[in-house]
Enzyme design. Structure first.
Site, PDB file in Angstrom:
ATOM      1  N   THR A 139       0.860  -1.411   0.258  1.00  0.00           N
ATOM      2  CA  THR A 139      -0.333  -0.038  -0.671  1.00  0.00           C
ATOM      3  C   THR A 139       0.642   0.666  -0.337  1.00  0.00           C
ATOM      4  O   THR A 139       2.089   1.038   0.045  1.00  0.00           O
ATOM      5  CB  THR A 139      -0.652  -0.511   1.118  1.00  0.00           C
ATOM      6  OG1 THR A 139      -0.574  -0.203   2.220  1.00  0.00           O
ATOM      7  CG2 THR A 139      -1.632  -0.954   1.491  1.00  0.00           C
ATOM      8  N   ASP A 140       0.072   2.164  -0.306  1.00  0.00           N
ATOM      9  CA  ASP A 140       0.789   3.399  -0.296  1.00  0.00           C
ATOM     10  C   ASP A 140       0.630   4.396   1.220  1.00  0.00           C
ATOM     11  O   ASP A 140       0.302   3.716   2.357  1.00  0.00           O
ATOM     12  CB  ASP A 140       0.523   4.738  -1.550  1.00  0.00           C
ATOM     13  CG  ASP A 140      -0.879   4.338  -1.461  1.00  0.00           C
ATOM     14  OD1 ASP A 140      -1.541   4.835   0.069  1.00  0.00           O
ATOM     15  OD2 ASP A 140      -1.623   5.463  -1.889  1.00  0.00           O
ATOM     16  N   GLN A 141       1.175   5.528   1.767  1.00  0.00           N
ATOM     17  CA  GLN A 141       0.834   6.247   2.736  1.00  0.00           C
ATOM     18  C   GLN A 141      -0.567   6.548   3.101  1.00  0.00           C
ATOM     19  O   GLN A 141      -0.964   6.519   4.718  1.00  0.00           O
ATOM     20  CB  GLN A 141       1.779   7.721   2.513  1.00  0.00           C
ATOM     21  CG  GLN A 141       3.192   6.742   2.795  1.00  0.00           C
ATOM     22  CD  GLN A 141       3.766   8.493   2.985  1.00  0.00           C
ATOM     23  OE1 GLN A 141       3.629   9.186   1.987  1.00  0.00           O
ATOM     24  NE2 GLN A 141       5.198   8.528   3.634  1.00  0.00           N
ATOM     25  N   MET A 142      -1.914   6.616   1.872  1.00  0.00           N
ATOM     26  CA  MET A 142      -2.990   6.746   2.637  1.00  0.00           C
ATOM     27  C   MET A 142      -3.728   5.336   3.014  1.00  0.00           C
ATOM     28  O   MET A 142      -4.591   5.003   2.852  1.00  0.00           O
ATOM     29  CB  MET A 142      -3.602   6.909   1.257  1.00  0.00           C
ATOM     30  CG  MET A 142      -3.059   8.406   1.192  1.00  0.00           C
ATOM     31  SD  MET A 142      -3.681   9.620  -0.095  1.00  0.00           S
ATOM     32  CE  MET A 142      -3.582   9.264  -1.696  1.00  0.00           C
TER      33      MET A 142
END
Length: 83
Positions: free
Chosen positions: A22-25
């Site tokens: 996943t990304d930071q969000m």
């Protein structure tokens, strides 16, 4: 409903999305879907009664991907993340 003992035309597979995917969000990175498609392909082979690796080794048959695409209808959001 399928007749008893019939092999399914599709299978449902649960994939646990890891934090690194996943990304930071907390939204799954789009390129990971192709890896998860492979998880589904292996599950489909198993549901059909054979192992993909055995088919390659014994029969010299291969399921070759010549094209892949998907339409993203909504983001896959990690349950660990609240937005």
């Amino acid at each position: 409903m399928s007749p008893k003992g019939a092999q399914p035309d599709f299978v449902e597979t649960v994939v646990n999305v890891r934090y690194a995917e996943t990304d930071q969000m907390g939204i799954a990175y789009y390129a990971n879907y192709l890896v998860w498609f492979e998880v589904g392909r292996v599950a489909w082979c198993k549901a059909k009664g054979f192992r993909y690796a055995d088919m390659e080794a014994r029969d010299k048959h291969y399921l070759i991907v010549v094209e892949a695409s998907c339409r993203y209808k909504s983001p896959l959001i990690s349950k660990r993340t609240s937005l």
